[in-house]
Design an enzyme around this catalytic site. Structure first.
Site, short mmCIF file in Angstrom:
data_model
loop_
_atom_site.label_atom_id
_atom_site.label_comp_id
_atom_site.label_asym_id
_atom_site.label_seq_id
_atom_site.Cartn_x
_atom_site.Cartn_y
_atom_site.Cartn_z
N ASP A 4 0.48 -1.10 0.06
CA ASP A 4 -0.02 0.35 -0.27
C ASP A 4 0.86 1.01 -0.04
O ASP A 4 1.98 1.69 0.95
CB ASP A 4 -0.43 -0.05 1.17
CG ASP A 4 -1.91 1.06 0.95
OD1 ASP A 4 -2.74 1.10 0.95
OD2 ASP A 4 -1.41 2.29 2.02
N TYR A 34 3.15 9.95 -0.41
CA TYR A 34 3.68 9.80 0.10
C TYR A 34 5.36 10.03 -0.56
O TYR A 34 6.27 9.60 -0.21
CB TYR A 34 3.90 7.80 0.32
CG TYR A 34 2.96 7.70 1.52
CD1 TYR A 34 1.21 8.12 2.06
CD2 TYR A 34 2.18 5.95 1.24
CE1 TYR A 34 0.39 7.69 2.42
CE2 TYR A 34 1.09 5.61 1.98
CZ TYR A 34 0.09 6.82 2.29
OH TYR A 34 -0.82 6.16 3.27
N LYS A 64 -2.49 5.53 -3.94
CA LYS A 64 -3.98 6.17 -4.16
C LYS A 64 -3.65 8.35 -4.26
O LYS A 64 -2.60 8.63 -4.82
CB LYS A 64 -4.06 7.06 -2.38
CG LYS A 64 -4.09 5.69 -1.83
CD LYS A 64 -4.07 5.74 0.03
CE LYS A 64 -3.86 4.37 0.66
NZ LYS A 64 -2.32 4.71 1.16
N HIS A 92 -7.89 9.47 -1.80
CA HIS A 92 -7.05 9.23 -0.36
C HIS A 92 -7.66 9.99 0.52
O HIS A 92 -7.62 9.52 1.52
CB HIS A 92 -5.63 10.02 -0.80
CG HIS A 92 -5.01 10.24 0.47
ND1 HIS A 92 -3.08 9.72 -0.07
CD2 HIS A 92 -4.69 9.28 1.27
CE1 HIS A 92 -2.85 9.16 0.78
NE2 HIS A 92 -3.26 8.92 1.85
#
Ligand code: NDP
Length: 277
Positions: free
Chosen positions: A46, A51, A80, A113
């Site tokens: 994930d 990120y 996401k 997200h």
């Protein structure tokens, strides 16, 4: 024993334990950690655009495939979309760019997200388009409260397979879980260990000692006994392995209840109703 799969509402199977990589810098260390996770038996990973580490996740995946550990089809890869620019076209481009960053042909799951304030309807149309075109295997949401889901389902042509939410013994999310259950939307837990904060909790430690397991293992076992998919993050090889070793014990109903009773509706992350990026 291998990780069990859960069948999503579109018939696709998803491992009930996956590997999370939030707050990990893009780079060789993450690439190696992804290979370690796959070698340890994780098949689900994930990440998210925000990120900033999709390239290393992709490199790790390709390395593991090159080493013959798995095939692409064995893996379940999630990312996401960070829906700051909520247009249909931007969301399609974001998906294509995510694939480029990761060096993959497709994702298994693409999530919105955060709902933001009314920022999800157009991106959802885009995700539906990608899904119908066969460009992504499954689509879902993250951090959606009941009212977001109700609103989404009014116009959705595809029901999200997943709602990925903060979930741990201090935040048991009964209302949203109940809604998801009724609408065949699988719940997935983020920060299952409350970013390690719960690992020193006396009650969790007491239960763990009884089973001769670690506090992390007890919490992750509690997740899967609730039928919730969980994605613990660790950069420590021994913990990556430890977090998967939860199939040789099961919590009694009484211990499940004791963990449920720790709920304080306490979030470690933002409240989706207040977080507008
Ligand atoms: P977790 O609850 O998974 O906790 C991670 C922390 O726990 C790290 O500090 C890790 O340390 C430590 N840890 C992990 N396993 C053990 C163990 N067995 N023993 C002791 N310490 C351990 O936190 P995250 O916030 O990372 O959540 C997990 C994943 O959920 C994320 O990585 C991300 O993929 C997803 N997520 C999604 C969000 C969303 O909005 N959709 C928001 C937040 C997270 P170390 O690495 O040093 O081993």
């Amino acid at each position: 024993m291998g990780v069990k799969n859960i069948r999503l509402n579109n018939g696709i199977e998803m491992p009930e334990i996956g590997y999370g990589v939030f707050r990990v810098e893009d780079g060789k260390e993450l690439e190696d950690a992804v290979v370690t996770a796959i070698r340890s038996g994780y098949r689900s990973i994930d990440t998210a655009a925000i990120y900033g580490n999709e390239p290393s996740v992709g490199n790790g995946i390709r390395k593991a495939i090159e080493e013959g550990l798995v095939t692409r089809e064995d893996l379940f890869v999630t990312s996401k979309v960070w829906n700051v620019h909520a247009s249909f076209d931007k969301t399609i481009t974001d998906y294509e760019q995510a694939l480029e960053r990761m060096g993959l042909e497709y994702l298994d799951l693409y999530l919105i997200h955060w709902p933001g304030q009314d920022k999800y309807l157009e991106p959802w149309k885009a995700l539906e388009h990608l899904y119908k075109e066969g460009k992504v295997k499954s689509i879902g949401v993250s951090n959606f409260q009941v009212h977001h889901l109700e609103n989404l389902l009014k116009s959705a042509e595809v029901t999200p397979v997943i709602n990925q939410i903060e979930f741990h013994p201090k935040l048991t999310q009964l209302e949203v879980r109940d809604y998801c259950l009724q609408h065949d939307i699988q719940v997935e837990a983020w920060s299952p260990l409350m970013n390690a904060e719960l690992l020193n909790h006396d009650k969790v430690k007491e239960i763990a000692a009884k089973y001769n397991k670690s506090a992390a293992q007890v919490i992750l076992r509690w997740d899967i006994q609730h039928g919730i998919i969980t994605i613990p993050k660790s950069m420590t090889p021994s913990r990556i392995q430890e977090n998967m070793n939860i199939y040789d014990f099961s919590l009694t109903e009484e211990d499940m209840e004791q963990l449920n009773a720790l709920n304080e509706n306490l979030r470690s992350g933002p409240n989706p109703d207040e977080f507008d990026f």
